[in-house]
Scaffold this motif. Structure first.
Motif: not given
Length: 75
Positions: A42-57
């Motif tokens: 379980v991750l809180e405040n998760a984020e992923e970089e997609i094509n150079g853009v950070i997307k908050n999950q």
């Protein structure tokens, strides 16, 4: 003294962000809120970089059989 993997994860709970590498080349960064013996996370405040853009999950549950590794974040 050698620590066991679950002891290291216990120390990461609710602390600094961790980086989770997943099958398929994805990496997610977030605060580890919980886990189980199957490495479901379980991750809180998760984020992923997609094509150079950070997307908050937001809050994510990551299925353990997709996890390659978990590492403390350097930031």
């Amino acid at each position: 003294m050698t620590k066991r993997p679950l002891e290291i994860l216990d120390q990461a709970l609710n602390q600094k962000p961790v980086i989770v590498s997943l099958k398929g080349g994805r990496e997610i960064r977030g605060i580890l809120q919980g886990y189980d013996v199957h490495m479901n996370l379980v991750l809180e405040n998760a984020e992923e970089e997609i094509n150079g853009v950070i997307k908050n999950q937001g809050t994510l549950i990551v299925r353990g059989d997709n996890v390659i590794y978990i590492s403390p974040s350097v930031n």
